[in-house]
Design a protein around this motif. Structure first.
Motif, PDB file in Angstrom:
ATOM      1  N   UNK A 111       0.829  -1.206   0.000  1.00 32.43           N
ATOM      2  CA  UNK A 111       0.000   0.000   0.000  1.00 32.43           C
ATOM      3  C   UNK A 111       0.864   1.256   0.000  1.00 32.43           C
ATOM      4  N   UNK A 112       1.868   1.264   0.859  1.00 35.39           N
ATOM      5  CA  UNK A 112       2.698   2.470   0.977  1.00 35.39           C
ATOM      6  C   UNK A 112       3.493   2.735  -0.291  1.00 35.39           C
ATOM      7  N   UNK A 113       4.181   1.716  -0.785  1.00 34.15           N
ATOM      8  CA  UNK A 113       5.138   1.956  -1.869  1.00 34.15           C
ATOM      9  C   UNK A 113       4.549   1.837  -3.264  1.00 34.15           C
ATOM     10  N   UNK A 114       3.245   1.481  -3.358  1.00 30.41           N
ATOM     11  CA  UNK A 114       2.560   1.543  -4.642  1.00 30.41           C
ATOM     12  C   UNK A 114       1.605   2.719  -4.734  1.00 30.41           C
ATOM     13  N   UNK A 115       1.034   3.131  -3.580  1.00 29.10           N
ATOM     14  CA  UNK A 115      -0.099   4.044  -3.645  1.00 29.10           C
ATOM     15  C   UNK A 115       0.043   5.318  -2.819  1.00 29.10           C
ATOM     16  N   UNK A 121       8.995   8.763  -4.593  1.00 25.31           N
ATOM     17  CA  UNK A 121       9.429   7.920  -3.475  1.00 25.31           C
ATOM     18  C   UNK A 121       8.862   6.494  -3.549  1.00 25.31           C
ATOM     19  N   UNK A 122       8.101   6.197  -4.571  1.00 28.94           N
ATOM     20  CA  UNK A 122       7.547   4.849  -4.690  1.00 28.94           C
ATOM     21  C   UNK A 122       8.639   3.854  -5.080  1.00 28.94           C
ATOM     22  N   UNK A 123       8.492   2.630  -4.569  1.00 27.50           N
ATOM     23  CA  UNK A 123       9.500   1.600  -4.778  1.00 27.50           C
ATOM     24  C   UNK A 123       8.814   0.347  -5.318  1.00 27.50           C
TER      25      UNK A 123
END
Length: 206
Positions: A111-115, A121-123
Motif C-alpha cells: 500500500x505504501x510503496x505503490x499508492x 518515493x515509490x518503490x
C-alpha cells in the motif's frame, strides 16, 4: 456507549465488523486516511495517529485483533470466540493474530510503496516483493480450508474469520485477489454474504 474511530476499509474495519456481528450500540467517528496527516486534531485522542481507536468507558484500545477478542469476551459469552476448553482454542488465537501480523503487515508495504508515497518515493520492487510475500503466506489459509471447512475454527464463524477476512479485503483493495485460490474465493464469498459484514460496509459510508 462504545466509540470507534475509523477510516473506510482500514484496519479499523475489523472492530466495526465485530460490533455489527455482536449487535452492540456504538458511535462511529469517520476519519480521512491517513488521519494523522489529514485530520491532525485526532492526535488529541490517539497520539500515535493510528486507527482504530476504540473507547469503552475507561478502556482504550488501538490494536484491531486485540479489540476483536476484547469485544467477544467483554460482551459475551458469544459463539464468535473460542473457549479454552474447545479443541480449536489454540488455532483461534493463532488465526486471530496471524490475520494482522502475518497477512496484513506485508500488504501495508505494498500500500505504501505503490499508492501512498509521492511518485518519486515509490518503490515498485519493494511493493512487488511484499505482494509475493503476502500471497505465499496466504497458502496457510488455503490449506486450512482445503478439506472443505467453511470457517477457520470450530466449524463456525468467529473473530478469527474477521481478522483474516480483513486481510482479504485489503488484498482486494490492492488488486492482489486475482491470485486467490478457489477455496479462498469461496471463503471470501461466505464472509461477505454475512449481514454483519454488509452492515459494517454500509456504516462506513459518509
Amino acid at each position: 456507549m462504545i466509540k470507534l474511530w475509523h477510516c473506510a476499509d482500514a484496519r479499523s474495519f475489523r472492530p466495526l465488523w465485530a460490533l455489527e456481528e455482536l449487535a452492540l450500540p456504538y458511535r462511529l467517528h469517520l476519519l480521512p486516511f491517513p488521519p494523522r496527516v489529514r485530520q491532525p486534531d485526532y492526535l488529541e485522542h490517539n497520539p500515535l495517529g493510528t486507527i482504530p481507536l476504540l473507547v469503552d468507558g475507561t478502556t482504550r484500545m488501538t490494536e484491531s485483533a486485540a479489540i476483536l477478542d476484547y469485544l467477544a469476551h467483554r460482551y459475551g459469552p458469544s459463539p464468535l470466540t473460542v473457549a479454552p476448553d474447545e479443541a480449536d482454542y489454540g488455532a483461534y488465537l493463532d488465526w486471530l493474530h496471524r490475520g494482522e501480523a502475518t497477512l496484513t503487515f506485508p500488504q501495508t508495504l505494498v500500500l505504501r510503496y505503490r499508492m501512498l508515497e509521492p511518485e518519486e518515493r515509490r518503490l515498485p520492487q519493494v511493493a512487488d516483493d511484499y505482494a509475493r510475500w503476502f500471497l505465499s503466506r496466504l497458502r496457510s489459509v488455503d490449506a486450512a480450508l482445503a478439506d472443505g471447512r467453511e470457517y477457520l475454527c470450530e466449524d463456525r464463524f468467529t473473530m478469527a474469520d474477521i481478522s483474516v477476512g480483513y486481510a482479504l479485503l485489503l488484498a482486494r483493495t490492492l488488486k492482489l485477489d486475482a491470485d486467490f485460490p478457489p477455496a479462498i474465493v469461496s471463503y471470501w464469498q461466505r464472509l461477505t454474504a454475512r449481514d454483519g459484514y454488509k452492515a459494517a460496509r454500509a456504516a462506513q459510508r459518509p
